[in-house]
Design a protein around this motif. Sequence first.
Motif, mmCIF file in Angstrom:
data_model
loop_
_atom_site.group_PDB
_atom_site.id
_atom_site.type_symbol
_atom_site.label_atom_id
_atom_site.label_comp_id
_atom_site.label_asym_id
_atom_site.label_seq_id
_atom_site.Cartn_x
_atom_site.Cartn_y
_atom_site.Cartn_z
ATOM 1 N N VAL B 91 0.838 -1.444 -0.059
ATOM 2 C CA VAL B 91 0.106 0.147 0.062
ATOM 3 C C VAL B 91 0.326 1.472 0.384
ATOM 4 O O VAL B 91 0.575 2.077 -0.906
ATOM 5 C CB VAL B 91 -0.855 0.134 1.288
ATOM 6 N N LEU B 92 1.961 1.720 0.882
ATOM 7 C CA LEU B 92 2.677 2.235 0.763
ATOM 8 C C LEU B 92 3.971 2.634 -0.624
ATOM 9 O O LEU B 92 3.702 3.855 -1.119
ATOM 10 C CB LEU B 92 4.128 1.941 2.260
ATOM 11 N N LEU B 93 3.894 1.913 -0.633
ATOM 12 C CA LEU B 93 4.678 1.584 -2.000
ATOM 13 C C LEU B 93 4.012 2.242 -3.295
ATOM 14 O O LEU B 93 3.930 2.721 -4.249
ATOM 15 C CB LEU B 93 4.847 0.038 -2.935
ATOM 16 N N ILE B 96 3.281 5.733 -2.833
ATOM 17 C CA ILE B 96 4.386 6.609 -3.105
ATOM 18 C C ILE B 96 5.083 6.394 -4.499
ATOM 19 O O ILE B 96 4.409 7.613 -5.821
ATOM 20 C CB ILE B 96 5.949 6.138 -3.241
ATOM 21 N N GLU B 99 2.102 8.985 -6.868
ATOM 22 C CA GLU B 99 2.496 10.377 -6.415
ATOM 23 C C GLU B 99 3.752 11.059 -6.622
ATOM 24 O O GLU B 99 3.674 11.942 -7.200
ATOM 25 C CB GLU B 99 2.876 10.658 -4.681
ATOM 26 N N VAL B 100 4.571 9.887 -7.158
ATOM 27 C CA VAL B 100 6.054 10.648 -6.941
ATOM 28 C C VAL B 100 6.069 10.406 -8.537
ATOM 29 O O VAL B 100 6.915 11.586 -9.158
ATOM 30 C CB VAL B 100 6.425 10.592 -6.297
ATOM 31 N N TRP B 113 8.766 3.966 -11.620
ATOM 32 C CA TRP B 113 7.716 3.700 -10.741
ATOM 33 C C TRP B 113 7.050 3.629 -11.120
ATOM 34 O O TRP B 113 5.215 2.691 -11.006
ATOM 35 C CB TRP B 113 7.553 5.337 -10.179
#
Lengths: 454, 349
Positions: B91-93, B96, B99-100, B113
């Motif tokens: 979920v975190l990856l 990110i 977003e980035v 990404w």
Amino acid sequence: METTLIDPAFWHRIHFAFTITYHYLFPQLTMGLAWFLVYWKWRAFRTGDEKYNRAARFWAKIFGLNFAVGVVTGIPMEFQFGTNWAGFSKYAGGIIGQTLAMEGMFAFFLESAFIGALIWGEKRLGPRNHFLAAVGVSTGSWLSGFFILVTNAFMQHPLGYTVAPDGTLALSDPGAYLLNPWAFVQFAHNQCAALVTGSFAVAAMGAFYTLRGMHAEQSRLYLNAGTLVGLIASLLVAFPTGDSQAKMVGAHQPATLAAMEGLFQGSKLADVTVIGQPNISQKRLENPIPLPGALSFLAYGTFQSYVRGLDEFPKDTWPDNIELLYYSFHIMITLGTIFILIMAWANWKRWRGRLGSSTALLWVLMLAFPFPYIANSLGWMTTELGRQPWLVYGLFRTEKGYSQVVSAGDAIFTLIGFVGLYFVLGLLFLYLTGREIHKGPDAPTTPKRQEVPA
Amino acid sequence: MIALWYGILAFMLTTYIVLDGRNFGAGILHWIVARNQDERRQVIAAIGPLWSWHEVWLVGTGGVMVMAFPRLMAASFSGCYLALFLILWCVLLRGISIEVGGHMSDRLWQEFWDAVFVFSNVLLAVLFGAALGNIARGVPLTGDGVFYLPFFTNFGVHGNVGLLDWYTVPMSLFCVLILTAHGATYLTMKTTGAVHERSVRLARRLWVAVIPAFVIITVLTWFVRPELLAGIALRPVAWATLVICAAGAYAMVNGFRYQREYLALLGSTFLLFGLLMTGAAALFPVMLFSTTDPNLRLTAADCAAPDFSLGIAAAWWFPALILAICYLCIIQRHYSGKVNVSKDNQGLY
């Protein structure tokens, strides 16, 4: 209980401490910046002056990066109650779950609905709705802080509960739980501290651009707003909020107060030590520089008040890391005092109209911004180390709270995983924030959207 | 009151999977439907603005679970310790990467990404699928109402089971398939051009493939927990959710036939929603079934907080839900229709 390096309780505590400390680096800035954004959007909406829009746009980018890291590092926090602290969830989940669920339902839905609109939706929304999006996100972020602090306040000073037949806690008085005085004092203290972080960051950005001779109009705006809010917030952190917080600890956690000050023997006219190193085995402070009577006065209102020392409490109710607690508290206090001095100096210069021309002051402001982060983290360490050895103060011990089925090996494994992931995340965050700062607030806005050729 | 909160918990988890499921699906298909960077920005932009709103449902589910069923939270999250952290890291990856990824128009940066985005979404779909399989099959509960689930043991479904076995692996693959189909349906609605063409073709094929897979899973479930299927027949709530499934499937078929993409997405949403809620209705009142000894199971009543807490929570939960729906209505207006991406636009949305 003596904690050792193979004790699962130790690793579960480090696990939570690491992930929460890292997580809270980001929300403290977003909560502090939120009202700056609202203010600038409001000025832009009322005056139509483009400089306020540029300021809001620039800081919204910084806000957005912090918000994103705050969200992704925040999600594991909620789940750790179940994964690493199953004993605690089972014991107190019926109560603390109320505010954890409220945070999700009332605060997170509000924040996450409008964050996209705030950061990217300026053109689509128009000035009025964009201002309202800023209000929505700010309100959401502060509400979220409030619910978490009610949860923490229950762990510090439990109110509104009964003990159910199976030994777990049950909610008996929702009003007493939600209106816990500890929560309100701590919320005021914590939010002022977040504003200190926010205003020091804003002022530091202004100082940086001024020293570089760039973005003159914008940096003036940041310096003025940052130093004004910075002074007010730094004063409020100390008095009345910090003062009330200390009195609250004195009233409800007297052993913690004694440990925070390294006070082994109780006395009237108890000292606050400016510097000094606690020596637990000898039960004394080494090389102390005391302020006589200050502790009696701060905790109970008169110099003659008797402050109980650690010796008067059973040893198994002493906080289990008195040294770290003592240093956290003292460094926080020292930094807080320095913040007031810096901001008083800056406001004096501002009043004389020389804020932008004092090179020494600008250097200090530019370099000062990391210290509120340290002070905030140490404040939380004081709170949480001070609560030990209890998970719910006076009711439930920390060593009973962790997940019995999860071994130290599992906890170390996921801790290593988080350290690695968060290190990379930190680098990424610094790099992307650095790019935005390098581009600066006067960079041309992104060109208008176009259809992708089909 | 306990049944009400069981329903609310099932509703929240289902809503999360249905909403975030389209992001999983879009992520799984990312490299297949989008062949160059412009097309890939389009996929990311299709899910970009609302991913955190979807993820909040997961956080909300966690909060409601600890409030209403503290024992369930304590037993299941610590019991699935490593798998749960894998989910959290993905979920975190995933967050990110969304977003980035668009922050720089550098080709390597975006390709990296994109890879993180695909990898984390595939793993999330697999893990959530396995989790559903485990809920249906049961876990090795011991007498104290706790368990510790290894990733695998002997791949059998009885006794000392692991996370993965001959039932949960097919279940996981089925979830990947159906969420991919759901994601393709979503992309059909949000995208234009070549991405749109490919999504339409894939969505149709995937939904056709779902039919035999669903039959296989139902048969497998009958072997593992025959009482679940019997439970559906006996429970009027499950009939209602089956009607939702049927209505969803009907709407989806019509949506695809007449190229009404919004209708197709609505249909697939209701189909998924109905399926998951039917599962929840079939499981009730057992929350954790024990594979070691059926008498050790944890029911909703075993896990629940006292009625007084649940009543208080019901008093604020419904107004909060109405508020959340209001926010959704407000923001949905701004994100409706096809996505527009500009090549020069560093921002995502």
